[in-house]
Scaffold this active site. Structure first.
Site, short mmCIF file in Angstrom:
data_model
loop_
_atom_site.label_atom_id
_atom_site.label_comp_id
_atom_site.label_asym_id
_atom_site.label_seq_id
_atom_site.Cartn_x
_atom_site.Cartn_y
_atom_site.Cartn_z
N THR A 21 0.85 -1.19 0.00
CA THR A 21 0.00 0.00 0.00
C THR A 21 0.89 1.24 0.00
O THR A 21 0.68 2.18 -0.78
CB THR A 21 -0.94 0.00 1.23
OG1 THR A 21 -1.81 -1.14 1.12
CG2 THR A 21 -1.76 1.27 1.32
N ASN A 32 -6.08 -9.31 -7.83
CA ASN A 32 -6.15 -10.02 -6.56
C ASN A 32 -7.50 -10.67 -6.27
O ASN A 32 -7.62 -11.47 -5.36
CB ASN A 32 -5.80 -9.07 -5.39
CG ASN A 32 -6.58 -7.78 -5.44
OD1 ASN A 32 -6.53 -7.05 -6.42
ND2 ASN A 32 -7.32 -7.50 -4.39
N GLN A 82 0.56 -9.78 -6.35
CA GLN A 82 0.05 -11.16 -6.50
C GLN A 82 0.83 -11.95 -7.55
O GLN A 82 0.47 -13.10 -7.84
CB GLN A 82 -1.45 -11.13 -6.85
CG GLN A 82 -2.33 -10.45 -5.81
CD GLN A 82 -2.46 -11.24 -4.50
OE1 GLN A 82 -2.04 -12.39 -4.39
NE2 GLN A 82 -3.04 -10.61 -3.48
N GLY A 124 5.53 -8.24 1.66
CA GLY A 124 6.09 -9.40 2.37
C GLY A 124 5.06 -10.45 2.74
O GLY A 124 5.30 -11.65 2.59
N THR A 138 12.66 4.81 10.46
CA THR A 138 13.60 3.71 10.74
C THR A 138 13.10 2.42 10.10
O THR A 138 11.93 2.05 10.27
CB THR A 138 13.73 3.53 12.27
OG1 THR A 138 14.12 4.79 12.81
CG2 THR A 138 14.77 2.46 12.61
N CYS A 170 -8.94 -6.90 1.54
CA CYS A 170 -8.71 -5.50 1.89
C CYS A 170 -10.02 -4.75 2.02
O CYS A 170 -10.10 -3.74 2.71
CB CYS A 170 -7.88 -4.82 0.81
SG CYS A 170 -6.31 -5.63 0.55
N1 PMP Z 1 -1.86 -4.72 -4.22
C1 PMP Z 1 -2.46 -5.92 -4.34
C2 PMP Z 1 -2.72 -6.48 -5.70
C3 PMP Z 1 -2.82 -6.64 -3.19
O1 PMP Z 1 -3.41 -7.83 -3.33
C4 PMP Z 1 -2.54 -6.07 -1.92
C5 PMP Z 1 -2.93 -6.80 -0.65
N2 PMP Z 1 -4.27 -7.21 -0.59
C6 PMP Z 1 -1.91 -4.82 -1.86
C7 PMP Z 1 -1.58 -4.18 -3.03
C8 PMP Z 1 -1.60 -4.17 -0.54
O2 PMP Z 1 -0.52 -4.80 0.09
P1 PMP Z 1 -0.20 -4.56 1.64
O3 PMP Z 1 -1.16 -5.40 2.42
O4 PMP Z 1 1.22 -5.02 1.78
O5 PMP Z 1 -0.33 -3.11 1.92
#
Ligand code: PMP
Length: 378
Positions: free
Chosen positions: A71, A150, A180, A201, A238, A324
């Site tokens: 994100t 996703n 993904q 990660g 950090t 999400c």
């Molecule tokens: N991009 C995609 C395609 C995702 O599937 C996700 C996680 N659902 C994210 C971005 C966001 O990743 P994060 O949870 O590391 O912020």
């Protein structure tokens, strides 16, 4: 034994990642910005992971910047590049099926005065590289295309689109949300023609709250986070060294067998799709062109949440859509031409190479039981 099939939401950290995190917290807890040896050791741990990630995508380690996840990588990349390159080029091209962290960043840039062009899938549920290329013009400062959607697993033609864009508009900045796809579909930065790539990660069996941004040498980003100037001023704050170490350990485990895992997961998908297609009233939304790691199905007549909780009671974990969005409709399925009745009953089953034939068989059986129980009891 629980059956975890929500790997697109997050994955179980692998033993190697957990060990790397705890070892680092116990033995290597210095601040990488400190000038003494403990600081240096922490810096070395981070730089070692930069090398591991860079090697996995054939990049220069100096182009890897650590963040708190994809994100943040997406926000940094898109706002940073739009502000740096968009003064006289107000157009940005993306797709209508991006993750919220790209979609909402684009909404924000739209409010700031940028012209956002969002490409939708055609009638066959495809986005072609020509469609993307045709949307780009000499007023376009930035293009952002995800590698794998996703929610449905659709693989986008990033490589071909970016190749065409760079040939015609070499100044246009290209970004790929590869969350993904990373460690599931092999790619090299040079072949992808991406100036910026976001990874996370926790989708690759490392911990949450850590990710990275690949930033090609020479690409400027307007500063977003002000502070101590860490990560060469690209991302102040950090660095989370233990989680970074865990991400490095996970990449090390995964990068040697991407193709073997893909084949294994593809067999699982094929077996499951075969089994599920024998059940009357179940529809598969993810076509053959989709990543085998994500299977989206619909069971019209049973709302996603009802089925999700029915399965949960049997210790089987799937998702009703994108994790999400916490059940909120993202509109991505609608973009693929899936009607409301199908979208309201959609389930996302997302795999990792640790899943088994037996687990997917149990899932298929339970979906069938659920249909008998829940549809009859209506
Ligand atoms: N991009 C995609 C395609 C995702 O599937 C996700 C996680 N659902 C994210 C971005 C966001 O990743 P994060 O949870 O590391 O912020």
């Amino acid at each position: 034994m629980s059956i975890y099939l929500d790997n697109a939401a997050t994955t179980k950290p692998c033993r190697e990642a957990v060990k790397a995190v705890t070892d680092c917290m116990i033995e290597n807890y210095g601040n990488p910005s400190s000038l003494h040896t403990m600081g240096l050791n922490a810096q070395l741990a981070a730089d070692n992971v930069r090398k591991i990630i860079a090697k996995a995508i054939a990049a220069d380690p100096g182009c890897i910047y650590f963040t708190s996840g994809a994100t943040e990588s997406n926000n940094l990349a898109l706002i940073g590049a739009a502000k740096a390159y968009g003064k006289r080029k107000p157009r940005i091209v993306t797709t209508a099926i991006e993750h919220a962290s790209v979609k909402k960043t684009m909404d924000h840039l739209g409010e700031e005065g940028f012209e956002i062009v969002r490409i939708s899938p055609d009638r066959n549920g495809q986005i072609s590289h020509e469609q993307i290329l045709n949307a780009v013009d000499d007023r376009t400062c930035l293009v952002s295309i995800m590698m794998v959607n996703n929610e449905i697993g659709y693989i986008l033609p990033v490589r071909r689109a970016f190749y065409g864009i760079k040939k015609k508009f070499p100044q246009c900045i290209t970004h790929c949300d590869a969350v993904q796809g990373f460690m599931k579909i092999p790619f090299k930065v040079s072949e992808l023609n991406a100036d910026m790539i976001s990874i996370s990660g926790h989708k690759i069996h490392a911990g949450k709250g850590v990710g990275a941004l690949y930033l090609k040498k020479g690409i400027r980003l307007e500063q977003r986070i002000f502070g101590g100037g860490q990560e060469k001023g690209i991302r102040s704050g950090t660095e989370n060294i233990p989680m970074i170490a865990g991400m490095g350990a996970a990449v090390k485990v995964l990068c040697g067998n991407i193709d073997q895992r893909y084949e294994k997961v593809e067999k699982l998908k094929n077996m499951f799709c075969q089994k599920i297609s024998e059940i009357e009233g179940v529809y598969i939304n993810s076509g053959e062109e989709c990543s085998p790691y994500i299977i989206n199905i619909s069971v019209p007549g049973i709302r996603s949440e009802i089925m999700l909780h029915y399965l949960e009671e049997r210790d089987i974990y799937v998702s009703s859509g994108s994790a999400c969005s916490k059940g909120a409709k993202s509109g991505v399925l609608t973009e693929f031409g899936i009607n409301d009745r199908f979208a309201d009953s959609a389930l996302r089953i997302s795999l990792c190479s640790e899943n088994t034939v037996q687990e997917l068989r149990i899932l298929a059986e339970n979906i069938e039981y659920a249909m008998e129980r829940l549809i009859k009891s209506k």
